[in-house]
Design a protein around this motif. Structure first.
Motif, PDB file in Angstrom:
ATOM      1  N   ALA A  97       0.812  -1.215   0.000  1.00 15.91           N
ATOM      2  CA  ALA A  97       0.000   0.000   0.000  1.00 15.91           C
ATOM      3  C   ALA A  97       0.845   1.265   0.000  1.00 15.91           C
ATOM      4  O   ALA A  97       0.291   2.363  -0.055  1.00 15.91           O
ATOM      5  CB  ALA A  97      -0.934   0.007   1.216  1.00 15.91           C
ATOM      6  N   ASN A  98       2.146   1.106   0.070  1.00 14.16           N
ATOM      7  CA  ASN A  98       3.034   2.274   0.015  1.00 14.16           C
ATOM      8  C   ASN A  98       4.382   1.815  -0.528  1.00 14.16           C
ATOM      9  O   ASN A  98       5.054   0.979   0.075  1.00 14.16           O
ATOM     10  CB  ASN A  98       3.207   2.898   1.406  1.00 14.16           C
ATOM     11  N   ARG A  99       4.765   2.354  -1.657  1.00 12.08           N
ATOM     12  CA  ARG A  99       6.012   1.945  -2.288  1.00 12.08           C
ATOM     13  C   ARG A  99       7.241   2.194  -1.414  1.00 12.08           C
ATOM     14  O   ARG A  99       8.295   1.582  -1.628  1.00 12.08           O
ATOM     15  CB  ARG A  99       6.186   2.686  -3.621  1.00 12.08           C
ATOM     16  N   ASP A 100       7.100   3.078  -0.418  1.00  8.80           N
ATOM     17  CA  ASP A 100       8.221   3.377   0.481  1.00  8.80           C
ATOM     18  C   ASP A 100       8.376   2.345   1.583  1.00  8.80           C
ATOM     19  O   ASP A 100       9.372   2.370   2.321  1.00  8.80           O
ATOM     20  CB  ASP A 100       8.047   4.761   1.097  1.00  8.80           C
ATOM     21  N   TRP A 101       7.434   1.439   1.704  1.00  6.25           N
ATOM     22  CA  TRP A 101       7.531   0.414   2.740  1.00  6.25           C
ATOM     23  C   TRP A 101       8.496  -0.694   2.295  1.00  6.25           C
ATOM     24  O   TRP A 101       8.147  -1.862   2.197  1.00  6.25           O
ATOM     25  CB  TRP A 101       6.158  -0.183   3.026  1.00  6.25           C
ATOM     26  N   GLU A 102       9.733  -0.322   2.071  1.00  9.53           N
ATOM     27  CA  GLU A 102      10.733  -1.290   1.614  1.00  9.53           C
ATOM     28  C   GLU A 102      11.294  -2.122   2.762  1.00  9.53           C
ATOM     29  O   GLU A 102      11.875  -3.189   2.546  1.00  9.53           O
ATOM     30  CB  GLU A 102      11.866  -0.573   0.884  1.00  9.53           C
ATOM     31  N   ASN A 103      11.146  -1.628   3.994  1.00  9.78           N
ATOM     32  CA  ASN A 103      11.609  -2.371   5.168  1.00  9.78           C
ATOM     33  C   ASN A 103      10.704  -2.042   6.342  1.00  9.78           C
ATOM     34  O   ASN A 103       9.863  -1.134   6.262  1.00  9.78           O
ATOM     35  CB  ASN A 103      13.072  -2.039   5.484  1.00  9.78           C
ATOM     36  N   ASP A 104      10.873  -2.769   7.441  1.00 14.21           N
ATOM     37  CA  ASP A 104       9.960  -2.588   8.582  1.00 14.21           C
ATOM     38  C   ASP A 104      10.092  -1.206   9.217  1.00 14.21           C
ATOM     39  O   ASP A 104       9.130  -0.676   9.782  1.00 14.21           O
ATOM     40  CB  ASP A 104      10.150  -3.689   9.619  1.00 14.21           C
ATOM     41  N   ALA A 105      11.278  -0.598   9.131  1.00 13.62           N
ATOM     42  CA  ALA A 105      11.454   0.733   9.707  1.00 13.62           C
ATOM     43  C   ALA A 105      10.566   1.754   9.003  1.00 13.62           C
ATOM     44  O   ALA A 105       9.976   2.637   9.646  1.00 13.62           O
ATOM     45  CB  ALA A 105      12.919   1.164   9.619  1.00 13.62           C
ATOM     46  N   GLU A 106      10.454   1.634   7.663  1.00  9.42           N
ATOM     47  CA  GLU A 106       9.608   2.560   6.916  1.00  9.42           C
ATOM     48  C   GLU A 106       8.132   2.342   7.235  1.00  9.42           C
ATOM     49  O   GLU A 106       7.348   3.300   7.277  1.00  9.42           O
ATOM     50  CB  GLU A 106       9.865   2.397   5.416  1.00  9.42           C
ATOM     51  N   VAL A 107       7.750   1.107   7.459  1.00 13.58           N
ATOM     52  CA  VAL A 107       6.364   0.833   7.857  1.00 13.58           C
ATOM     53  C   VAL A 107       6.076   1.480   9.201  1.00 13.58           C
ATOM     54  O   VAL A 107       5.047   2.129   9.397  1.00 13.58           O
ATOM     55  CB  VAL A 107       6.114  -0.691   7.928  1.00 13.58           C
ATOM     56  N   ARG A 108       7.005   1.340  10.118  1.00 10.40           N
ATOM     57  CA  ARG A 108       6.843   1.919  11.452  1.00 10.40           C
ATOM     58  C   ARG A 108       6.822   3.449  11.394  1.00 10.40           C
ATOM     59  O   ARG A 108       6.049   4.102  12.102  1.00 10.40           O
ATOM     60  CB  ARG A 108       7.967   1.430  12.361  1.00 10.40           C
ATOM     61  N   ASN A 109       7.656   4.021  10.540  1.00 10.80           N
ATOM     62  CA  ASN A 109       7.719   5.483  10.423  1.00 10.80           C
ATOM     63  C   ASN A 109       6.415   6.083   9.895  1.00 10.80           C
ATOM     64  O   ASN A 109       6.121   7.249  10.158  1.00 10.80           O
ATOM     65  CB  ASN A 109       8.862   5.892   9.489  1.00 10.80           C
ATOM     66  N   SER A 110       5.641   5.286   9.182  1.00 13.75           N
ATOM     67  CA  SER A 110       4.369   5.787   8.662  1.00 13.75           C
ATOM     68  C   SER A 110       3.212   5.552   9.624  1.00 13.75           C
ATOM     69  O   SER A 110       2.052   5.787   9.281  1.00 13.75           O
ATOM     70  CB  SER A 110       4.067   5.129   7.317  1.00 13.75           C
ATOM     71  N   GLY A 111       3.537   5.044  10.819  1.00 11.91           N
ATOM     72  CA  GLY A 111       2.505   4.847  11.833  1.00 11.91           C
ATOM     73  C   GLY A 111       1.807   3.509  11.773  1.00 11.91           C
ATOM     74  O   GLY A 111       0.779   3.314  12.433  1.00 11.91           O
ATOM     75  N   GLN A 112       2.367   2.566  10.993  1.00 14.91           N
ATOM     76  CA  GLN A 112       1.766   1.246  10.877  1.00 14.91           C
ATOM     77  C   GLN A 112       2.586   0.223  11.653  1.00 14.91           C
ATOM     78  O   GLN A 112       3.732   0.466  12.036  1.00 14.91           O
ATOM     79  CB  GLN A 112       1.698   0.833   9.402  1.00 14.91           C
ATOM     80  N   ASP A 113       1.974  -0.938  11.894  1.00 14.91           N
ATOM     81  CA  ASP A 113       2.626  -2.008  12.629  1.00 14.91           C
ATOM     82  C   ASP A 113       3.312  -2.960  11.647  1.00 14.91           C
ATOM     83  O   ASP A 113       2.638  -3.638  10.860  1.00 14.91           O
ATOM     84  CB  ASP A 113       1.587  -2.768  13.456  1.00 14.91           C
TER      85      ASP A 113
END
Length: 237
Positions: free
Chosen positions: A188-204
């Protein structure tokens, strides 16, 4: 009557550059040259026999940002680097027996990014800008919609694996970047290349699997036989 003055400086510059290549006799000046050339191309096309057997391999080659103006510039550059005027030059893939064009836009954007366009040409389904491997029902950062399998689409890489074929991805960027991720990820977000980026966007990240995790642990990513990337970062101090 309205008089319109147009400066001819630029036009004269273009003519001068091309005339440097013109000899005393230029066959392009005669109509027969163009008519014969067109007839020759048409005859060759009509004489070509269609290939009806199954393809042994399928290679999808993507030049990021490839467009008609890009092709025109490449032809001119290649031809002029070889001492020719340039415009008449044919690129290697323009000699293929069949060519076509595809429309690259997103469901929610006229101008496509690498994620939604990768989804389009790899799966045949258009998506929202910033998303890959999902339908237009998945908005950016919508983890729940991304996880819904009915919103996920399969790429030609997955179809090939289902047909028992070996698959691979070779890229000059990161293997988790938007373009290559369209072959294996549903994100759902091309920037979610790693778990840190997922966390930075407020997701688990334990719920929203990032692109790298999907590559390593999910089908079709984990079944890719060849995965090569060549990515370099330059830091100017």
């Amino acid at each position: 009557m309205i008089d319109v003055y147009v400066s001819d400086t630029a036009h004269q510059t273009h003519r001068t550059r091309r005339l440097r290549h013109v000899k005393d006799y230029n066959p392009e000046d005669d109509s027969e040259f163009w008519i014969n050339k067109a007839q020759s191309v048409l005859s060759a096309k009509l004489a070509r026999k269609a290939i009806t057997g199954p393809a042994k391999n399928v290679i999808m080659f993507l030049g990021d940002g490839f467009s008609i103006p890009t092709l025109a510039a490449a032809r001119a550059y290649l031809g002029q680097s070889q001492g020719a005027p340039g415009e008449e030059t044919e690129l290697s893939f323009e000699e293929f027996p069949n060519t076509g064009l595809s429309k690259t836009y997103c469901v929610d954007s006229q101008v496509a990014d690498s994620a939604c366009s990768a989804t389009a040409y790899l799966s045949g389904v258009k998506a929202n800008i910033g998303t890959a491997g999902v339908t237009g029902r998945v908005k950016v950062d919508d983890c729940a919609a991304m996880r819904n399998t009915s919103n996920q689409v399969s790429s030609i890489l997955k179809w090939s694996q289902d047909a028992g074929k070996s698959t691979g991805v070779v890229t000059t960027t990161r293997i988790t970047h938007a373009s290559p991720s369209g072959t294996y990820a549903h994100i759902a977000n091309r920037d979610w290349e790693n778990d840190a980026e997922v966390r930075n966007s407020g997701q688990d990240p334990d719920i929203c699997d990032d692109i790298a995790e999907q590559l390593v642990n999910r089908i079709p990513g984990k079944n890719i036989k060849v995965s090569i990337c060549r990515y370099e970062e330059y830091i100017i101090l």
